[in-house]
Design a protein around this motif. Structure first.
Motif, mmCIF file in Angstrom:
data_model
loop_
_atom_site.group_PDB
_atom_site.id
_atom_site.type_symbol
_atom_site.label_atom_id
_atom_site.label_comp_id
_atom_site.label_asym_id
_atom_site.label_seq_id
_atom_site.Cartn_x
_atom_site.Cartn_y
_atom_site.Cartn_z
ATOM 1 N N GLU A 87 1.098 9.833 4.497
ATOM 2 C CA GLU A 87 2.466 10.332 4.581
ATOM 3 C C GLU A 87 2.492 11.768 5.103
ATOM 4 O O GLU A 87 3.336 12.125 5.934
ATOM 5 N N THR A 88 1.543 12.578 4.626
ATOM 6 C CA THR A 88 1.469 13.958 5.117
ATOM 7 C C THR A 88 1.148 14.000 6.603
ATOM 8 O O THR A 88 1.733 14.758 7.372
ATOM 9 N N THR A 120 4.196 12.803 8.712
ATOM 10 C CA THR A 120 5.246 13.833 8.689
ATOM 11 C C THR A 120 4.913 14.972 9.637
ATOM 12 O O THR A 120 5.772 15.460 10.384
#
Length: 441
Positions: A424-425, A428
């Motif tokens: 997810e990091t 993003t």
């Protein structure tokens, strides 16, 4: 104005290409420093934090000057002559174009060649980075304009053939002679281009969608745009600089309205348009002071003129007396006196550079609901290899066979949570970079 400096370059018109680079205060013609052995024509000067780079027009060499020395501190030998160079705003990259249409991108810190690729059918005439360095624009004698994502040009995983332009435009009919990218992120900035076909076109920088076309009756050779993008200054083939206001007051007198838009074609009247007329030959280079109140022009007639924009009057007329003035640049500050030796610029792709682009992440021991990460050593980004180190006792316990099935399942679930948070990091961050927003992990 007193803190700004003027850099201008002259080249003799004789058989031997030789000239000078001169630095002076913007408000006085007295030289502060003169650099010898300069043979660079238009768009071949890049000013870095510690030096000035000058690509020679007659030889495959870049001269690197220190502000404290007249002679070149370094001569960077290349395999091909360059037609234009530009440094990124962060001073981390140097982009160059060749007469064969190749684009070269170097990492200045190491001198590594990040890409060496054919992108134009003819010579590349000008290059410019967006203000956030997320996109590089190129234009050439083939009358085409391309935009390239910088992150893709730097991506060592991609093959040269896999790197494709973000957008392209071919509305010009003759060579593109100048580019300027306005302030702001790539999604809300504009790109300005001029051409020998006598047109100045305004584009949306993100997708090169045509916004407005200004049509002149003369070939255009140089461009400067007001920092607030209120006006365009276009230098033509016959020694005149046209001043085109981008905003005007409507007939009802309420506020201001934009001159163009919606792919409108605006014909610029050479009789009624405000102009700067003092030069007697081609306008080769233009630049503006930081506050947009002064315009500096360099001409084929061998003079440098500083103009007051509000009155269109000449403030200073500098005559170096050595030949045409091919470049003028207004600098906010001079390069540092502490010269940093530039690494040799390699002309071929270095495979070892890609193999060293590893990202090492240290994942501390944590519960499933609160997984955090820290980058212990981040040197380059781009390799497929991502090494993850667990600082806990799980790996040693598993290797010693001291964990039962339930313990192993709990550790697998905890590792899955860590993986999901890492993914997810990553996604993003990639999304922010594509939108022009930079955020460090």
């Amino acid at each position: 104005m007193s803190d700004e400096y003027l850099l201008y370059g002259t080249v003799s018109s004789g058989s031997k290409v030789d000239g000078l680079l001169t630095v002076c205060k913007l408000n006085t013609p007295t030289p502060i420093r003169t650099f010898k052995q300069n043979g660079s024509f238009c768009n071949r000067i890049a000013v870095l934090d510690s030096c000035i780079l000058s690509a020679q027009s007659d030889r495959p060499i870049i001269h690197s000057y220190s502000i404290t020395k007249e002679a070149p501190m370094q001569k960077l030998v290349l395999q091909e002559k360059l037609t234009c160079i530009v440094a990124s705003h962060s001073r981390k990259f140097l982009a160059a174009g060749t007469h064969t249409g190749k684009l070269i991108l170097w990492e200045l810190g190491s001198g590594a060649c990040l890409i060496y690729k054919d992108i134009h059918y003819g010579s590349i005439s000008c290059l410019v980075f967006s203000q956030d360095d997320s996109v590089l624009f190129s234009a050439g004698t083939d009358a085409r304009i391309y935009s390239w994502r910088t992150v893709e040009l730097c991506n060592a995983q991609l093959n040269y053939k896999d790197v494709q332009p973000l957008a392209s435009a071919n509305q010009h009919s003759l060579e593109v002679t100048g580019l300027y990218c306005g302030y702001g992120g790539i999604l809300d900035s504009r790109l300005y281009s001029i051409s020998l076909d006598g047109s100045c076109r305004v584009w949306n920088a993100s997708d090169l969608r045509l916004h407005t076309t200004f049509v002149f009756k003369e070939a255009l050779l140089s461009i400067a745009v007001d920092p607030a993008e209120r006006a365009i200054y276009a230098g033509c083939d016959y020694g005149v600089i046209y001043h085109v206001d981008l905003y005007r007051q409507p007939h009802d007198g309420a506020g201001l309205e934009y001159t163009g838009g919606l792919q409108r074609i605006v014909e610029v009247s050479t009789e009624s348009t405000a102009k700067f007329a003092q030069h007697t030959d081609k306008i080769l280079s233009l630049d503006l002071s930081f506050d947009g109140t002064l315009l500096v022009s360099g001409s084929q007639d061998g003079t440098v003129i500083v103009w007051d924009i509000s009155t269109h009057q000449v403030l200073r007329n500098i005559k170096p007396g050595r030949g045409p003035v091919y470049v003028v640049k207004v600098l906010q500050k001079l390069p540092s006196e502490h010269y940093i030796r530039q690494e040799s610029l390699r002309f071929s792709y270095d495979v070892s550079y890609a193999s060293n682009n590893d990202v090492w992440l240290s994942i501390p021991e944590s519960d499933e609901s609160n997984v955090t990460f820290s980058i212990s050593d981040l040197t380059h980004v781009g390799s497929e290899a991502i090494a993850i180190a667990d600082t806990g006792e799980d790996i040693r316990a598993i290797n010693q066979g001291s964990c039962d099935t339930e313990d192993l399942q709990a550790k697998v679930e905890r590792l899955s949570a860590a993986y999901n948070a890492l993914w997810e990091t990553y996604t993003t961050t990639i999304g922010l970079r594509e939108n022009g927003d930079h955020e460090e992990l």
